[in-house]
Write a protein that holds these residues in place. Structure first.
Motif, PDB file in Angstrom:
ATOM      1  N   LEU A 394       0.766  -1.123   0.185  1.00  0.00           N
ATOM      2  CA  LEU A 394       0.187  -0.025   0.242  1.00  0.00           C
ATOM      3  C   LEU A 394       1.147   1.511   0.079  1.00  0.00           C
ATOM      4  N   ALA A 395       1.924   1.375   0.962  1.00  0.00           N
ATOM      5  CA  ALA A 395       2.973   2.522   1.356  1.00  0.00           C
ATOM      6  C   ALA A 395       3.348   2.737  -0.658  1.00  0.00           C
ATOM      7  N   GLU A 396       4.143   1.676  -1.558  1.00  0.00           N
ATOM      8  CA  GLU A 396       4.456   2.022  -2.338  1.00  0.00           C
ATOM      9  C   GLU A 396       3.206   2.778  -3.237  1.00  0.00           C
ATOM     10  N   LYS A 397       2.617   1.706  -3.567  1.00  0.00           N
ATOM     11  CA  LYS A 397       0.746   2.773  -4.738  1.00  0.00           C
ATOM     12  C   LYS A 397       0.750   4.073  -4.457  1.00  0.00           C
ATOM     13  N   GLU A 398       1.459   4.264  -2.265  1.00  0.00           N
ATOM     14  CA  GLU A 398       0.828   5.954  -2.505  1.00  0.00           C
ATOM     15  C   GLU A 398       1.541   6.487  -2.558  1.00  0.00           C
ATOM     16  N   LYS A 399       2.625   5.983  -2.575  1.00  0.00           N
ATOM     17  CA  LYS A 399       4.289   6.713  -3.043  1.00  0.00           C
ATOM     18  C   LYS A 399       4.321   6.807  -5.024  1.00  0.00           C
ATOM     19  N   THR A 400       3.466   5.966  -5.452  1.00  0.00           N
ATOM     20  CA  THR A 400       4.035   6.145  -6.636  1.00  0.00           C
ATOM     21  C   THR A 400       2.786   7.452  -7.816  1.00  0.00           C
ATOM     22  N   TRP A 401       3.896   8.030  -8.883  1.00  0.00           N
ATOM     23  CA  TRP A 401       3.313   9.014  -8.918  1.00  0.00           C
ATOM     24  C   TRP A 401       2.816   8.820 -10.508  1.00  0.00           C
ATOM     25  N   LEU A 402       2.586   9.804 -11.631  1.00  0.00           N
ATOM     26  CA  LEU A 402       2.063   9.327 -13.301  1.00  0.00           C
ATOM     27  C   LEU A 402       2.131  10.642 -13.485  1.00  0.00           C
ATOM     28  N   LEU A 403       3.041  10.451 -14.586  1.00  0.00           N
ATOM     29  CA  LEU A 403       3.207  10.979 -15.191  1.00  0.00           C
ATOM     30  C   LEU A 403       2.811  11.519 -16.955  1.00  0.00           C
ATOM     31  N   CYS A 404       2.031  12.337 -17.026  1.00  0.00           N
ATOM     32  CA  CYS A 404       0.942  12.305 -18.556  1.00  0.00           C
ATOM     33  C   CYS A 404       0.429  13.203 -19.569  1.00  0.00           C
ATOM     34  N   SER A 405       0.249  12.825 -20.411  1.00  0.00           N
ATOM     35  CA  SER A 405      -0.088  13.210 -21.417  1.00  0.00           C
ATOM     36  C   SER A 405      -1.872  13.905 -21.644  1.00  0.00           C
ATOM     37  N   GLY A 406      -2.181  14.666 -21.471  1.00  0.00           N
ATOM     38  CA  GLY A 406      -3.018  14.717 -21.520  1.00  0.00           C
ATOM     39  C   GLY A 406      -4.046  13.921 -19.929  1.00  0.00           C
ATOM     40  N   ASN A 407      -4.948  13.248 -21.119  1.00  0.00           N
ATOM     41  CA  ASN A 407      -5.417  12.288 -19.757  1.00  0.00           C
ATOM     42  C   ASN A 407      -4.835  10.636 -20.494  1.00  0.00           C
ATOM     43  N   LYS A 408      -3.556  10.639 -20.685  1.00  0.00           N
ATOM     44  CA  LYS A 408      -2.529   9.248 -20.997  1.00  0.00           C
ATOM     45  C   LYS A 408      -1.523   8.969 -20.612  1.00  0.00           C
TER      46      LYS A 408
END
Lengths: 436, 436
Positions: A394-408
């Motif tokens: 859970l901690a790993e999931k919470e620390k994760t960031w997504l880099l996105c282009s628009g909604n992708k």
């Protein structure tokens, strides 16, 4: 017989008759003179002494001196000892600021628990002048020039209109016993230079220097009060508070030719210091941002939006403009145009710039997020499924960031790139994105 | 090769390239250095020199020096001579203020007639620091501490960020010729003390003193601007202008804890200086008033009303409270309780206090005014008829004041008392009213 000094002082203190007074007493000449002046007129006083334990045995001798004095004169006395150095280190304060903090907190505590009406300190006019000059030498805003006020809520400084000379003369005439004032050595060095070399020359320019100076400080206090009024009035016109955020309406704000002054006034208390960047923000494109240790200021169309970082880390989107080379918050990313793909890793990906839509968005993942994992031939996968397959805590999931282009999604940062933005044979411009 | 000084300076002056510049040139070191710096970079300059005729032959030698310099360097030059002393006397100004007034007026005239884009002066950072300290020694408001600005409309001061030392070093390295600066001798005395004794000690406290000081002045300018904004915003909320008068709504104003600051800010420009009286006015009864040389401030129920005296003299009513002893405006009257009637005259009358209704009213006469002349057994007479019978000129009529109790005339001041208020056998309290 009373001296001229006493005849000037006592009428001003009429309102303290019958009140319970707590005197802050270091044992130095100023405080011992104040104690004597009040004792002679039978004010109802107790004395409070802080042992800051900054000068070893000397500090304890000061304490002893105060205890003896109180006993001999039959005055209630309160003594406390502080581990000033430790407190200063814990709270990252200068020794002086730490001592002041400790002192006034304790005084207010005594005021409360022992039912005093007022706290009295022995600051005098030369203290204010010396502080003015020391602050001036370092560079300061108006708050460094206005001086300690004669009365500030429950704290009263009866000697503030009087000079060091008057106090010393009284001490000599009345054979007051006192001990050398304790204070931070480096401050003392500067203060002594100011006191012994600069102040006499200033007083020499005008025999009424000190009283002219007090008028100057009164005027400055008035100006400061009005400037604070303006900051509040303009704030009410241009700022809206919502969900821990403050939205500043730039269209309204920029009608003021001096709007930088207001931004400075409002934002400095949030720990900002990169003023040039902040002033540039007002004219920059949406998505640009400036950070203080605990806050972010972001340009969003006609608004500057101030948000606490603790909120942002969980909920917000961070925009990354096309020409950005480095992002330092909430994670460290670097962007560079390169000629060819070097070595892809968890920490470095290569993308086709012409497929990206700027500004890029850096955000937390949501339940419905879907991406096309690199190397999976365009099959899509839920981000939550990816986490599960990779056995993320859970901690790993919470620390994760997504880099996105628009909604992708471009990149589950540090974990897996997306197929859609990869470099292909038709790619003309390659952008390397690295996590550090 | 350019010095570090030049490399710092020139980029800041880029915006002056191609502009027509008029340099204020006294012939002193600062202005001659500025001329040289601009000549070396081929700016389009002309020089302007004022001969204030304050130091006899020396003033003319300065002028000659400038004329020769301009000719040798082939620069357009404008010279003017002022009778500064006479101007100062005519307008009741100090020599210094007169010289500044004359100088800048002439510069702006040249700007206009000769189509210059900017006026340049050679003020430097130490000038600002010295002025700061001189004003501090005399007592000052924030306006005395903020310093000359780098740019003020059409006036630019390119050297303001540089120190006297830097300018002197440049003058030595480049063998600049110059003449000792002219200035008011007593100011010079004070300024020299500050320059040679105090400033070096301040710079000794902090090697970066001068640049810290410039930041301080920038901050003070910001604060001053905000205070001025506040004065305008609060004014808009509490003041109403009508018929040359300003009505300040005290109910609204007194909601501000620091409303004295605002009254000070607004009223000082109308020449008021009796601040204690003005602050008391806000809490006093209707009719109380305070005067400046050209204005009156009067309390009228929930308002303070500011009026120009020139209006008042013709149209207004002046209220006189019961305990008033002296009235100084619009005419001088004195009021004293006496035990018996002494000697009635045109200039002195005696009245029965208990018949008077306070506040008394002092006003001009109107067409319909009627009174009961003293000694006429209660017969009433039109004031206009009285004037006619007494063969008053129009000027005399216009100069006449009536002292009234409610709508009854007590005294056609200096001319004839009224029967109704005279002292009789039943009178207990006598009020003597005298015109002086």
């Amino acid at each position: 017989m009373k001296t001229a000094f006493q005849n000037l002082l006592y009428p001003k203190l009429d309102f303290l008759k019958g009140k319970k007074l707590l005197l802050a007493t270091s044992g130095g000449i100023d405080s011992m003179v104040l104690v004597d002046l009040l004792l002679k007129e039978n004010f109802e006083i107790a004395i409070a002494h802080c042992n800051f334990q900054l000068r070893g045995i000397e500090s304890f001798e000061d304490q002893k001196f105060i205890e003896n004095f109180a006993q001999k004169n039959n005055i209630p006395v309160f003594i406390t000892q502080f581990d000033t150095k430790a407190f200063a280190e814990d709270y990252k304060l200068s020794t002086q600021v730490a001592a002041r903090e400790l002192r006034y907190n304790w005084f207010y505590e005594l005021l409360e628990t022992e039912n005093f009406d007022y706290i009295l300190t022995a600051h005098h006019a030369d203290d204010n002048l010396e502080t003015f000059l020391i602050n001036l030498s370092r560079g300061t805003g108006i708050e460094g020039l206005t001086g300690i006020p004669q009365q500030n809520e429950k704290i009263i400084r009866p000697l503030l209109a009087f000079s060091r000379n008057e106090i010393e003369a009284y001490a000599n005439e009345n054979q007051i016993e006192w001990r050398e004032d304790s204070s931070n050595a480096s401050d003392k060095y500067l203060r002594n230079k100011v006191r012994h070399h600069i102040v006499p020359l200033l007083k020499d320019l005008n025999p009424g220097f000190l009283s002219a100076f007090q008028k100057t400080q009164d005027y400055l206090q008035q100006t400061q009060g009005m400037a604070e009024d303006a900051a509040i009035m303009v704030y009410q016109q241009v700022a809206q508070e919502a969900n821990d955020e403050i939205h500043f309406n730039l269209k309204k704000l920029k009608k003021l030719s001096n709007y930088h002054s207001y931004l400075y006034q409002w934002l400095s208390e949030f720990g900002f210091s990169a003023w040039k960047d902040i002033y540039a923000l007002a004219d920059s494109q949406s998505g640009k941002q400036v950070f203080s240790p605990e806050f972010r200021l972001v340009k969003n169309r006609d608004f500057l939006i101030l948000s606490p970082l603790k909120n942002l880390k969980e909920t917000s989107e961070f925009l990354i403009n096309e020409n950005t080379t480095d992002v330092n918050f909430p994670i460290k990313l670097s962007f560079s145009k390169v000629d060819s793909v070097i070595e892809t890793s968890n920490k470095t990906i290569f993308t086709d710039v012409d497929k990206l839509k700027f500004p890029l968005i850096l955000r937390r993942w949501n339940e419905g997020d879907v991406f096309e994992p690199f190397g999976m031939d365009g099959k899509s996968k839920k981000v939550s499924k990816f986490f599960k397959d990779e056995k993320f805590s859970l901690a790993e999931k919470e620390k994760t960031w997504l880099l996105c282009s628009g909604n992708k999604i471009i990149w589950i940062v540090g974990k897996r790139a997306d197929e859609r933005f990869k470099v292909s044979e038709t790619t003309k411009n390659i952008l390397q994105i690295a996590l550090s």
